[in-house]
Design a protein around this motif. Structure first.
Motif, PDB file in Angstrom:
ATOM      1  N   ILE A 295      22.704  19.045  28.512  1.00 40.70           N
ATOM      2  CA  ILE A 295      23.284  17.786  28.993  1.00 40.70           C
ATOM      3  C   ILE A 295      22.197  16.722  29.150  1.00 40.70           C
ATOM      4  CG2 ILE A 295      24.698  16.690  30.773  1.00 40.70           C
ATOM      5  CD1 ILE A 295      26.112  18.901  29.222  1.00 40.70           C
ATOM      6  N   LYS A 296      21.075  17.124  29.768  1.00 47.86           N
ATOM      7  CA  LYS A 296      19.983  16.165  29.984  1.00 47.86           C
ATOM      8  C   LYS A 296      19.407  15.669  28.661  1.00 47.86           C
ATOM      9  CE  LYS A 296      15.655  15.473  32.509  1.00 47.86           C
ATOM     10  NZ  LYS A 296      15.073  14.662  31.428  1.00 47.86           N
ATOM     11  N   ILE A 297      19.260  16.581  27.704  1.00 50.38           N
ATOM     12  CA  ILE A 297      18.715  16.202  26.399  1.00 50.38           C
ATOM     13  C   ILE A 297      19.601  15.151  25.737  1.00 50.38           C
ATOM     14  CG2 ILE A 297      18.276  17.024  24.053  1.00 50.38           C
ATOM     15  CD1 ILE A 297      16.139  17.911  25.951  1.00 50.38           C
ATOM     16  N   ILE A 298      20.917  15.383  25.743  1.00 49.14           N
ATOM     17  CA  ILE A 298      21.844  14.448  25.095  1.00 49.14           C
ATOM     18  C   ILE A 298      21.832  13.097  25.816  1.00 49.14           C
ATOM     19  CG2 ILE A 298      24.285  14.021  24.547  1.00 49.14           C
ATOM     20  CD1 ILE A 298      24.554  17.096  24.277  1.00 49.14           C
ATOM     21  N   GLU A 299      21.791  13.132  27.138  1.00 49.12           N
ATOM     22  CA  GLU A 299      21.770  11.884  27.912  1.00 49.12           C
ATOM     23  C   GLU A 299      20.494  11.093  27.621  1.00 49.12           C
ATOM     24  OE1 GLU A 299      22.230  10.258  32.522  1.00 49.12           O
ATOM     25  OE2 GLU A 299      21.877  12.397  32.147  1.00 49.12           O
ATOM     26  N   ASP A 300      19.350  11.778  27.614  1.00 47.11           N
ATOM     27  CA  ASP A 300      18.083  11.090  27.375  1.00 47.11           C
ATOM     28  C   ASP A 300      18.046  10.453  25.980  1.00 47.11           C
ATOM     29  OD1 ASP A 300      17.246  11.810  29.867  1.00 47.11           O
ATOM     30  OD2 ASP A 300      15.912  13.418  29.210  1.00 47.11           O
ATOM     31  N   LEU A 303      20.325   7.311  25.978  1.00 46.68           N
ATOM     32  CA  LEU A 303      19.736   6.169  26.679  1.00 46.68           C
ATOM     33  C   LEU A 303      18.553   5.582  25.904  1.00 46.68           C
ATOM     34  CD1 LEU A 303      19.874   7.462  30.372  1.00 46.68           C
ATOM     35  CD2 LEU A 303      21.463   5.924  29.196  1.00 46.68           C
ATOM     36  N   SER A 304      17.902   6.405  25.072  1.00 47.71           N
ATOM     37  CA  SER A 304      16.724   5.925  24.341  1.00 47.71           C
ATOM     38  C   SER A 304      17.067   4.899  23.267  1.00 47.71           C
ATOM     39  CB  SER A 304      15.980   7.099  23.701  1.00 47.71           C
ATOM     40  OG  SER A 304      16.680   7.605  22.578  1.00 47.71           O
ATOM     41  N   ILE A 305      18.356   4.791  22.888  1.00 48.98           N
ATOM     42  CA  ILE A 305      18.725   3.862  21.813  1.00 48.98           C
ATOM     43  C   ILE A 305      19.416   2.609  22.333  1.00 48.98           C
ATOM     44  CG2 ILE A 305      18.869   5.707  20.115  1.00 48.98           C
ATOM     45  CD1 ILE A 305      22.085   4.131  21.264  1.00 48.98           C
ATOM     46  N   VAL A 306      19.501   2.483  23.660  1.00 47.48           N
ATOM     47  CA  VAL A 306      20.216   1.341  24.244  1.00 47.48           C
ATOM     48  C   VAL A 306      19.619   0.006  23.791  1.00 47.48           C
ATOM     49  CG1 VAL A 306      20.717   0.140  26.409  1.00 47.48           C
ATOM     50  CG2 VAL A 306      21.110   2.602  26.230  1.00 47.48           C
ATOM     51  N   GLU A 307      18.283  -0.073  23.689  1.00 45.79           N
ATOM     52  CA  GLU A 307      17.659  -1.345  23.305  1.00 45.79           C
ATOM     53  C   GLU A 307      18.078  -1.764  21.902  1.00 45.79           C
ATOM     54  OE1 GLU A 307      13.438  -1.339  22.162  1.00 45.79           O
ATOM     55  OE2 GLU A 307      13.387   0.733  22.879  1.00 45.79           O
ATOM     56  N   TYR A 308      18.305  -0.790  21.003  1.00 45.97           N
ATOM     57  CA  TYR A 308      18.777  -1.127  19.665  1.00 45.97           C
ATOM     58  C   TYR A 308      20.213  -1.651  19.718  1.00 45.97           C
ATOM     59  CZ  TYR A 308      14.703   1.252  17.716  1.00 45.97           C
ATOM     60  OH  TYR A 308      13.436   1.607  17.387  1.00 45.97           O
ATOM     61  N   ASN A 315      27.750  -2.180  23.781  1.00 45.11           N
ATOM     62  CA  ASN A 315      27.684  -1.465  25.060  1.00 45.11           C
ATOM     63  C   ASN A 315      27.684   0.038  24.805  1.00 45.11           C
ATOM     64  OD1 ASN A 315      27.692  -0.949  27.817  1.00 45.11           O
ATOM     65  ND2 ASN A 315      29.920  -1.024  27.965  1.00 45.11           N
ATOM     66  N   VAL A 316      26.644   0.729  25.285  1.00 46.20           N
ATOM     67  CA  VAL A 316      26.547   2.181  25.126  1.00 46.20           C
ATOM     68  C   VAL A 316      26.828   2.844  26.472  1.00 46.20           C
ATOM     69  CG1 VAL A 316      25.061   4.127  24.504  1.00 46.20           C
ATOM     70  CG2 VAL A 316      24.868   1.957  23.265  1.00 46.20           C
ATOM     71  N   VAL A 317      27.802   3.767  26.490  1.00 48.00           N
ATOM     72  CA  VAL A 317      28.204   4.437  27.729  1.00 48.00           C
ATOM     73  C   VAL A 317      28.057   5.947  27.549  1.00 48.00           C
ATOM     74  CG1 VAL A 317      30.081   4.861  29.356  1.00 48.00           C
ATOM     75  CG2 VAL A 317      29.838   2.605  28.292  1.00 48.00           C
ATOM     76  N   PHE A 318      27.357   6.595  28.475  1.00 47.58           N
ATOM     77  CA  PHE A 318      27.243   8.054  28.467  1.00 47.58           C
ATOM     78  C   PHE A 318      28.038   8.621  29.634  1.00 47.58           C
ATOM     79  CE2 PHE A 318      25.351  11.971  30.054  1.00 47.58           C
ATOM     80  CZ  PHE A 318      25.393  12.768  28.916  1.00 47.58           C
ATOM     81  N   ASP A 319      28.823   9.670  29.372  1.00 40.10           N
ATOM     82  CA  ASP A 319      29.622  10.316  30.424  1.00 40.10           C
ATOM     83  C   ASP A 319      29.651  11.813  30.156  1.00 40.10           C
ATOM     84  OD1 ASP A 319      31.148  10.576  32.664  1.00 40.10           O
ATOM     85  OD2 ASP A 319      33.035  10.017  31.706  1.00 40.10           O
ATOM     86  N   LEU A 342      24.169   8.233  16.277  1.00 39.50           N
ATOM     87  CA  LEU A 342      24.094   6.977  17.025  1.00 39.50           C
ATOM     88  C   LEU A 342      23.661   5.813  16.129  1.00 39.50           C
ATOM     89  CD1 LEU A 342      22.546   8.386  20.307  1.00 39.50           C
ATOM     90  CD2 LEU A 342      24.803   7.332  20.096  1.00 39.50           C
ATOM     91  N   SER A 343      22.749   6.074  15.196  1.00 43.21           N
ATOM     92  CA  SER A 343      22.333   4.999  14.282  1.00 43.21           C
ATOM     93  C   SER A 343      23.496   4.586  13.393  1.00 43.21           C
ATOM     94  CB  SER A 343      21.130   5.431  13.435  1.00 43.21           C
ATOM     95  OG  SER A 343      21.483   6.431  12.508  1.00 43.21           O
ATOM     96  N   ASN A 344      24.304   5.566  12.941  1.00 44.35           N
ATOM     97  CA  ASN A 344      25.492   5.237  12.149  1.00 44.35           C
ATOM     98  C   ASN A 344      26.482   4.416  12.969  1.00 44.35           C
ATOM     99  OD1 ASN A 344      24.743   6.394   9.750  1.00 44.35           O
ATOM    100  ND2 ASN A 344      25.808   8.313  10.089  1.00 44.35           N
ATOM    101  N   ALA A 345      26.652   4.809  14.236  1.00 44.23           N
ATOM    102  CA  ALA A 345      27.591   4.096  15.101  1.00 44.23           C
ATOM    103  C   ALA A 345      27.165   2.631  15.266  1.00 44.23           C
ATOM    104  CB  ALA A 345      27.682   4.782  16.463  1.00 44.23           C
ATOM    105  N   ILE A 346      25.864   2.404  15.498  1.00 40.26           N
ATOM    106  CA  ILE A 346      25.371   1.032  15.641  1.00 40.26           C
ATOM    107  C   ILE A 346      25.487   0.282  14.313  1.00 40.26           C
ATOM    108  CG2 ILE A 346      23.302  -0.361  16.048  1.00 40.26           C
ATOM    109  CD1 ILE A 346      22.429   1.678  18.110  1.00 40.26           C
ATOM    110  N   LYS A 347      25.171   0.975  13.225  1.00 42.20           N
ATOM    111  CA  LYS A 347      25.172   0.363  11.910  1.00 42.20           C
ATOM    112  C   LYS A 347      26.552  -0.207  11.543  1.00 42.20           C
ATOM    113  CE  LYS A 347      23.093   2.917   8.942  1.00 42.20           C
ATOM    114  NZ  LYS A 347      22.828   3.979   7.961  1.00 42.20           N
ATOM    115  N   PHE A 348      27.610   0.554  11.877  1.00 44.42           N
ATOM    116  CA  PHE A 348      28.950   0.169  11.448  1.00 44.42           C
ATOM    117  C   PHE A 348      29.807  -0.419  12.567  1.00 44.42           C
ATOM    118  CE2 PHE A 348      27.642   3.374   8.314  1.00 44.42           C
ATOM    119  CZ  PHE A 348      27.823   2.629   7.164  1.00 44.42           C
ATOM    120  N   THR A 349      29.171  -0.752  13.702  1.00 39.31           N
ATOM    121  CA  THR A 349      29.896  -1.408  14.796  1.00 39.31           C
ATOM    122  C   THR A 349      29.472  -2.865  14.872  1.00 39.31           C
ATOM    123  OG1 THR A 349      30.080   0.649  16.050  1.00 39.31           O
ATOM    124  CG2 THR A 349      30.359  -1.397  17.277  1.00 39.31           C
ATOM    125  N   ASN A 350      30.437  -3.754  14.939  1.00 42.04           N
ATOM    126  CA  ASN A 350      30.150  -5.182  14.954  1.00 42.04           C
ATOM    127  C   ASN A 350      29.581  -5.613  16.305  1.00 42.04           C
ATOM    128  OD1 ASN A 350      31.064  -5.612  12.312  1.00 42.04           O
ATOM    129  ND2 ASN A 350      33.177  -5.804  12.999  1.00 42.04           N
TER     130      ASN A 350
END
Length: 473
Positions: A295-300, A303-308, A315-319, A342-350
């Motif tokens: 869980i911690k690994i996935i959360e970290d 959060l590491s890609i929020v600046e991108y 808006n990036v939300v972790f739950d 996550l890079s794909n998600a950012i790439k194809f999200t407006n």
């Protein structure tokens, strides 16, 4: 199904029998031009089957100008291919004329049918006395020979090794193409008396040719485009240095060095992905499992890609349903999986969109969801997106670059954790990738002194590499 009564003698097979030489020539030219390294493809006897690409004056005007020099080159090519076949990896060697070459074999059913060669470089300054002796041995002009060797490109051993690895990956791909082509030839022979299977053969041929063309097109594009950008930027610097102020030069460097670095990351990414996919296919890709909190690994990582994401106002939300879950996993591979999704998600999200990363607890496994509000994936592509070199829409390449390797690699890494990955999507609404990861513990954990532990201090460079084909406007 291939009929054993229509076997073909592999010992008599030549490269041109199973591989389109024109297509091979085009890739070889692109490879040589992009890396500024000479290249040629030869048969198993060391004789060229393609026109040499980016050959040096040293070789063309001197070594190959004599029958003796030419025959010695063929012998070096033959031995280089045989040694690379024997050791099962790229073979780097010094040719008879004193230059560094490297060989990668093309194999069909374990039999060598040819070799892709690269090189005509040096890794240190040439010793003139040595080349005078070589000139005498092959009976060429000594002065001209020594002058030409001074113009040979000098590379580091690491760069030579990297170029050899790229060529080896391509040779492996060609071997697979050749194997499939050989099978098609066998099928064709059988279908001469099995007319009822003719439509099946035509369909298989069409799909195979499409894959072959896409393979070369993708590799050529992904290698050549970043190199061209880097080269153009360097040319600009050179022009700025001529009569321009130091202030303007620094300003340009600040701008274009970022472009060059991002495209270096792109090259690293595509080459790393190709090498890793190749290692997975031949069974040489290792997993280093350790019991830790997934869980911690996935959360970290999230959060590491929020600046991108912030650069596109996403808006990036972790739950998570559970705060801790101990299981055995390879943290570096999990990082690779999550960064790719996550890079794909950012790439194809407006701009102004949203990405949700959620972890669900299912007792004997966890379910990881990466959901976005992006452009979505057509229903007929959902099963194909995990295939190597598959892209949702080639017309989107300018908006979202990529080699089409990432999701195939993600699927392989998930399956190496005994997990499953699926995708759901609606056009114009978004996509969701679901990873089912079983909970397992290992008794003998990987040696943490030799390999990275799961308490990763997330490498910023890894994120930059994974996000290198995203261009923020």
């Amino acid at each position: 199904m291939i009929n054993d009564n229509y076997n073909i003698d592999i010992d008599s097979i030549e490269i041109k029998d199973v591989i389109d030489v024109n297509l091979l020539q085009r890739f070889q030219d692109n490879f040589a031009e992009s890396l500024n390294i000479a290249s040629v493809t030869v048969d198993k006897n060391g004789k060229p089957v393609t026109t040499p690409s980016s050959y040096t004056s040293f070789c063309m005007d001197f070594v190959h100008s004599t029958t003796l020099g030419d025959s010695r080159c063929a012998e070096c090519h033959r031995k280089g291919g045989e040694e690379a076949t024997r050791i099962g990896r790229p073979y780097i060697y010094t040719c008879h004329a004193g230059l560094i070459d490297f060989a990668a074999p093309i194999l069909i059913n374990g039999k060598q049918i040819g070799t892709i060669l690269g090189g005509q470089v040096l890794t240190k300054e040439p010793e003139h006395s040595k080349y005078i002796q070589i000139a005498k041995a092959i009976n060429v002009n000594e002065t001209g020979f020594v002058e030409s060797v001074k113009k040979i490109k000098i590379l580091t051993e690491k760069n030579v090794s990297s170029a050899a690895e790229v060529l080896f990956i391509v040779a492996n791909a060609l071997s697979k193409i050749g194997y499939e082509e050989l099978n098609l030839k066998r099928i064709s022979k059988s279908l001469e008396i099995e007319v009822q299977n003719k439509n099946l053969l035509l369909q298989q041929s069409k799909e195979y040719n499409k894959l072959k063309t896409q393979l070369f097109s993708t590799i050529s594009h992904e290698l050549k485009t970043p190199i061209n950008i880097i080269y153009s930027s360097l040319q600009l610097f050179e022009n700025l240095q001529k009569g321009n102020s130091l202030k303007n030069t620094f300003k340009a460097f600040s701008k274009y060095s970022k472009i060059m670095k991002q495209n270096c990351y792109r090259l690293i990414r595509v080459i790393d992905n190709l090498i890793d996919m190749n290692k997975i296919e031949i069974g040489f890709f290792n997993m280093y499992l350790k019991n830790d909190d997934i869980i911690k690994i996935i959360e970290d990582i999230t959060l590491s890609i929020v600046e991108y994401a912030n650069l596109k106002n996403i808006n990036v939300v972790f739950d998570t349903e559970i705060e801790e879950k101990i299981t055995a996993f390879d943290a570096e591979k999990i990082e690779r999986i999550m960064l790719n999704l996550l890079s794909n998600a950012i790439k194809f999200t407006n701009h102004g969109g949203k990405i949700n990363v959620t972890v669900y607890d299912k007792d004997n496994y966890i379910l990881i969801s990466v959901k976005d509000t992006g452009t979505g994936i057509p229903q007929d592509m959902l099963e194909k997106i995990f295939n190597t070199f598959t892209q949702v829409d080639n017309s989107l390449r300018r908006q979202a670059e990529g080699s089409g390797i990432g999701l195939s690699l993600v699927k392989s890494l998930v399956e190496m954790h005994k997990g499953e990955i699926t995708a759901k999507s609606q056009l114009g609404i978004g996509s969701e990738f679901l990873i089912k990861l079983p909970i397992n513990l290992v008794e003998n954990e990987s040696n943490s002194d030799t390999h990275k532990t799961n308490h990763l201090n997330y490498n910023v460079e890894n994120t930059k590499i994974e996000f290198s084909d995203i261009y923020f406007g």
